[in-house]
Scaffold this motif. Structure first.
Motif, PDB file in Angstrom:
ATOM      1  N   VAL A  55      15.482  12.726  51.707  1.00  0.00           N
ATOM      2  CA  VAL A  55      15.654  11.662  51.076  1.00  0.00           C
ATOM      3  C   VAL A  55      16.409  10.511  51.949  1.00  0.00           C
ATOM      4  O   VAL A  55      17.426  11.295  52.473  1.00  0.00           O
ATOM      5  N   THR A  56      16.085   9.378  52.127  1.00  0.00           N
ATOM      6  CA  THR A  56      16.627   8.438  52.658  1.00  0.00           C
ATOM      7  C   THR A  56      17.220   7.465  51.785  1.00  0.00           C
ATOM      8  O   THR A  56      16.507   6.653  50.960  1.00  0.00           O
ATOM      9  N   HIS A  57      18.598   7.049  51.475  1.00  0.00           N
ATOM     10  CA  HIS A  57      19.070   6.115  50.784  1.00  0.00           C
ATOM     11  C   HIS A  57      19.419   4.984  51.635  1.00  0.00           C
ATOM     12  O   HIS A  57      19.995   4.818  52.560  1.00  0.00           O
ATOM     13  N   LEU A  58      19.124   3.718  50.773  1.00  0.00           N
ATOM     14  CA  LEU A  58      19.095   2.445  51.526  1.00  0.00           C
ATOM     15  C   LEU A  58      20.372   1.637  51.098  1.00  0.00           C
ATOM     16  O   LEU A  58      20.583   1.512  49.706  1.00  0.00           O
ATOM     17  N   PHE A  59      20.804   0.972  51.904  1.00  0.00           N
ATOM     18  CA  PHE A  59      22.272   0.206  51.545  1.00  0.00           C
ATOM     19  C   PHE A  59      22.344  -1.137  52.094  1.00  0.00           C
ATOM     20  O   PHE A  59      21.589  -1.320  53.288  1.00  0.00           O
ATOM     21  N   ASP A  60      22.449  -2.266  51.348  1.00  0.00           N
ATOM     22  CA  ASP A  60      22.322  -3.519  52.027  1.00  0.00           C
ATOM     23  C   ASP A  60      23.358  -3.683  53.094  1.00  0.00           C
ATOM     24  O   ASP A  60      24.681  -3.288  52.908  1.00  0.00           O
ATOM     25  N   CYS A  61      22.693  -4.334  54.206  1.00  0.00           N
ATOM     26  CA  CYS A  61      23.987  -4.721  55.331  1.00  0.00           C
ATOM     27  C   CYS A  61      24.419  -6.031  55.131  1.00  0.00           C
ATOM     28  O   CYS A  61      23.600  -7.015  55.234  1.00  0.00           O
ATOM     29  N   SER A  62      25.862  -6.230  55.081  1.00  0.00           N
ATOM     30  CA  SER A  62      26.185  -7.506  54.988  1.00  0.00           C
ATOM     31  C   SER A  62      27.015  -8.116  56.070  1.00  0.00           C
ATOM     32  O   SER A  62      27.997  -8.958  56.162  1.00  0.00           O
ATOM     33  N   ARG A  63      26.877  -7.335  57.314  1.00  0.00           N
ATOM     34  CA  ARG A  63      27.101  -7.715  58.500  1.00  0.00           C
ATOM     35  C   ARG A  63      26.877  -9.006  58.728  1.00  0.00           C
ATOM     36  O   ARG A  63      25.412  -9.350  58.731  1.00  0.00           O
ATOM     37  N   LYS A  64      27.432  -9.832  59.517  1.00  0.00           N
ATOM     38  CA  LYS A  64      27.059 -11.098  60.076  1.00  0.00           C
ATOM     39  C   LYS A  64      26.044 -10.851  61.191  1.00  0.00           C
ATOM     40  O   LYS A  64      26.188 -10.235  61.881  1.00  0.00           O
TER      41      LYS A  64
ATOM     42  N   TYR B  29      22.866 -10.164  60.681  1.00  0.00           N
ATOM     43  CA  TYR B  29      21.986  -9.053  60.152  1.00  0.00           C
ATOM     44  C   TYR B  29      21.503  -9.191  58.738  1.00  0.00           C
ATOM     45  O   TYR B  29      21.484  -8.476  58.039  1.00  0.00           O
ATOM     46  N   ARG B  30      21.139 -10.413  58.345  1.00  0.00           N
ATOM     47  CA  ARG B  30      20.700 -10.698  57.116  1.00  0.00           C
ATOM     48  C   ARG B  30      19.118 -10.013  56.707  1.00  0.00           C
ATOM     49  O   ARG B  30      18.440 -10.052  57.847  1.00  0.00           O
ATOM     50  N   GLY B  31      19.177  -9.430  55.729  1.00  0.00           N
ATOM     51  CA  GLY B  31      17.967  -8.738  55.460  1.00  0.00           C
ATOM     52  C   GLY B  31      17.731  -7.141  55.962  1.00  0.00           C
ATOM     53  O   GLY B  31      16.778  -6.523  55.691  1.00  0.00           O
ATOM     54  N   TRP B  32      18.842  -6.839  56.804  1.00  0.00           N
ATOM     55  CA  TRP B  32      18.766  -5.590  57.370  1.00  0.00           C
ATOM     56  C   TRP B  32      19.519  -4.424  56.351  1.00  0.00           C
ATOM     57  O   TRP B  32      20.129  -4.895  55.349  1.00  0.00           O
ATOM     58  N   GLN B  33      19.161  -3.142  56.709  1.00  0.00           N
ATOM     59  CA  GLN B  33      19.660  -2.127  55.663  1.00  0.00           C
ATOM     60  C   GLN B  33      20.131  -0.821  56.357  1.00  0.00           C
ATOM     61  O   GLN B  33      19.568  -0.582  57.429  1.00  0.00           O
ATOM     62  N   TRP B  34      21.085  -0.556  55.689  1.00  0.00           N
ATOM     63  CA  TRP B  34      21.636   0.918  56.290  1.00  0.00           C
ATOM     64  C   TRP B  34      20.756   1.930  55.777  1.00  0.00           C
ATOM     65  O   TRP B  34      20.684   1.963  54.537  1.00  0.00           O
ATOM     66  N   ALA B  35      20.464   2.700  56.454  1.00  0.00           N
ATOM     67  CA  ALA B  35      19.533   3.847  55.942  1.00  0.00           C
ATOM     68  C   ALA B  35      20.233   5.269  56.349  1.00  0.00           C
ATOM     69  O   ALA B  35      20.652   5.613  57.410  1.00  0.00           O
ATOM     70  N   VAL B  36      20.648   6.212  55.275  1.00  0.00           N
ATOM     71  CA  VAL B  36      21.275   7.365  55.295  1.00  0.00           C
ATOM     72  C   VAL B  36      20.354   8.391  54.835  1.00  0.00           C
ATOM     73  O   VAL B  36      20.001   8.471  53.774  1.00  0.00           O
ATOM     74  N   THR B  37      20.038   9.306  55.894  1.00  0.00           N
ATOM     75  CA  THR B  37      19.027  10.415  55.560  1.00  0.00           C
ATOM     76  C   THR B  37      19.671  11.436  55.121  1.00  0.00           C
ATOM     77  O   THR B  37      20.660  12.159  55.874  1.00  0.00           O
ATOM     78  N   LEU B  38      19.344  12.187  53.944  1.00  0.00           N
ATOM     79  CA  LEU B  38      19.973  13.379  53.250  1.00  0.00           C
ATOM     80  C   LEU B  38      18.851  14.608  53.469  1.00  0.00           C
ATOM     81  O   LEU B  38      17.826  14.239  53.147  1.00  0.00           O
ATOM     82  N   THR B  39      19.422  15.779  53.370  1.00  0.00           N
ATOM     83  CA  THR B  39      18.705  16.861  53.189  1.00  0.00           C
ATOM     84  C   THR B  39      19.455  18.133  52.735  1.00  0.00           C
ATOM     85  O   THR B  39      20.651  18.047  52.698  1.00  0.00           O
ATOM     86  N   ARG B  40      18.772  19.023  52.242  1.00  0.00           N
ATOM     87  CA  ARG B  40      19.417  20.384  51.864  1.00  0.00           C
ATOM     88  C   ARG B  40      18.438  21.469  51.949  1.00  0.00           C
ATOM     89  O   ARG B  40      17.142  21.442  51.954  1.00  0.00           O
ATOM     90  N   ALA B  41      18.817  22.511  52.231  1.00  0.00           N
ATOM     91  CA  ALA B  41      18.399  23.703  52.496  1.00  0.00           C
ATOM     92  C   ALA B  41      17.657  24.234  51.170  1.00  0.00           C
ATOM     93  O   ALA B  41      18.379  23.879  49.906  1.00  0.00           O
ATOM     94  N   SER B  42      16.669  25.074  51.379  1.00  0.00           N
ATOM     95  CA  SER B  42      16.092  25.638  49.987  1.00  0.00           C
ATOM     96  C   SER B  42      17.072  26.485  49.227  1.00  0.00           C
ATOM     97  O   SER B  42      17.802  27.233  49.670  1.00  0.00           O
ATOM     98  N   ARG B  43      17.185  26.104  47.881  1.00  0.00           N
ATOM     99  CA  ARG B  43      18.013  27.043  46.819  1.00  0.00           C
ATOM    100  C   ARG B  43      19.522  26.723  47.087  1.00  0.00           C
ATOM    101  O   ARG B  43      20.124  27.378  46.795  1.00  0.00           O
ATOM    102  N   GLN B  44      19.885  25.618  47.995  1.00  0.00           N
ATOM    103  CA  GLN B  44      21.521  25.326  48.306  1.00  0.00           C
ATOM    104  C   GLN B  44      21.590  23.960  47.488  1.00  0.00           C
ATOM    105  O   GLN B  44      20.720  23.131  47.426  1.00  0.00           O
ATOM    106  N   LYS B  45      22.491  23.814  46.714  1.00  0.00           N
ATOM    107  CA  LYS B  45      23.018  22.658  46.294  1.00  0.00           C
ATOM    108  C   LYS B  45      23.993  21.716  47.087  1.00  0.00           C
ATOM    109  O   LYS B  45      23.970  20.768  46.723  1.00  0.00           O
ATOM    110  N   LYS B  46      24.365  22.360  48.250  1.00  0.00           N
ATOM    111  CA  LYS B  46      25.071  21.335  49.345  1.00  0.00           C
ATOM    112  C   LYS B  46      24.083  20.209  49.940  1.00  0.00           C
ATOM    113  O   LYS B  46      23.119  21.017  50.608  1.00  0.00           O
TER     114      LYS B  46
END
Length: 258
Positions: A47-56, A58-75
């Motif tokens: 899953v990729t979480h998107l955050f608004d970029c407020s850097r001068k 870069y109007r309309g750009w987004q920070w994208a943080v991609t996360l994952t986890r192994a099967s049967r793992q909570k971390k």
């Protein structure tokens, strides 16, 4: 979100907004990070979480943080943090290859501009002839020259000839140029027009007037300029003769008398 995305979305990763923000703040300043804009599912337990970029800048750009986890793992594990253009972001225009960006006049002495072997503007001479208006006698000469390896390897194809004619006619050598619209006569009746040979001769010639802007250039028959061989000035346009000279007859004695 589509049905397939809902089935693939991992609830644990989708809820890990704080984990994504922490990973993002470890890479960029907090002042450059805006609100959470949502998430998108990229695959199974990805899953990729998107955050608004407020850097001068870069109007309309987004920070994208991609996360994952192994099967049967909570971390949850951070895959990558990147800055991506959003739907309303200002981005650079699409890349245009250098060859397609070249314009007439861009080449400098020593520059080379190779032509591709499959360029549609050219065809082998033996398949089209050196001049499509050649007579049968010249066709026989072409055949002999081909056997001897003489003459040009390729000549203009019909597509290449039509493209050149359209480019010339719509450009400065054509009838719509400002200088042509203001001209009293057209080039087809000018004595300085040098005729071409082949199909292009029906529309174009070469200007041989050393005083004209188009000297040595291809011009359309219905082009024109003020240097036409038959142009004549009207009486109003002719230079006015100088006034007759005035002879000063005043002498020094006349001046002393005053």
């Amino acid at each position: 979100m589509s049905t397939l995305e809902r089935k693939l979305t991992d609830a644990v990763i989708a809820d890990a907004i704080d984990t994504a923000r922490t990973a993002l703040l470890a890479e960029v300043d907090a002042s450059d990070v805006g609100e959470h804009l949502g998430h998108q599912t990229d695959g199974l337990r990805v899953v990729t979480h998107l955050f608004d970029c407020s850097r001068k800048g870069y109007r309309g750009w987004q920070w994208a943080v991609t996360l994952t986890r192994a099967s049967r793992q909570k971390k949850v594990t951070v895959v990558e943090v990147v800055l991506l253009p959003g739907p309303e972001a200002i981005v650079a225009p699409a890349w245009v290859p250098y060859r397609e960006r070249l314009q007439p006049g861009d080449m400098s002495p020593g520059d080379l501009l190779p032509v591709a072997d499959d360029d549609p503007r050219l065809v082998p001479t033996y398949s089209f002839g050196d001049d499509p208006l050649d007579t049968d006698d010249k066709a026989q000469i072409r055949t002999v020259a081909k056997d001897l390896g003489l003459g040009r390897v390729r000549v203009l194809s019909p597509e290449g000839r039509d493209a050149a004619a359209e480019r010339w006619y719509d450009g400065e050598p054509g009838p719509d140029a400002p200088i042509a619209k203001a001209a009293p006569h057209h080039c087809h009746s000018c004595g300085f027009l040098v005729r071409l040979s082949g199909p292009l001769s029906e529309l174009f010639g070469v200007c041989a007037n050393g005083d004209a802007n188009d000297d040595g250039r291809v011009v359309a028959h219905d082009h024109g300029c003020g240097g036409h061989s038959e142009v004549r000035l009207t009486k109003r346009q002719q230079p006015q003769p100088p006034a007759p000279p005035v002879i000063d007859t005043v002498s020094l004695d006349d001046l002393e008398a005053f």
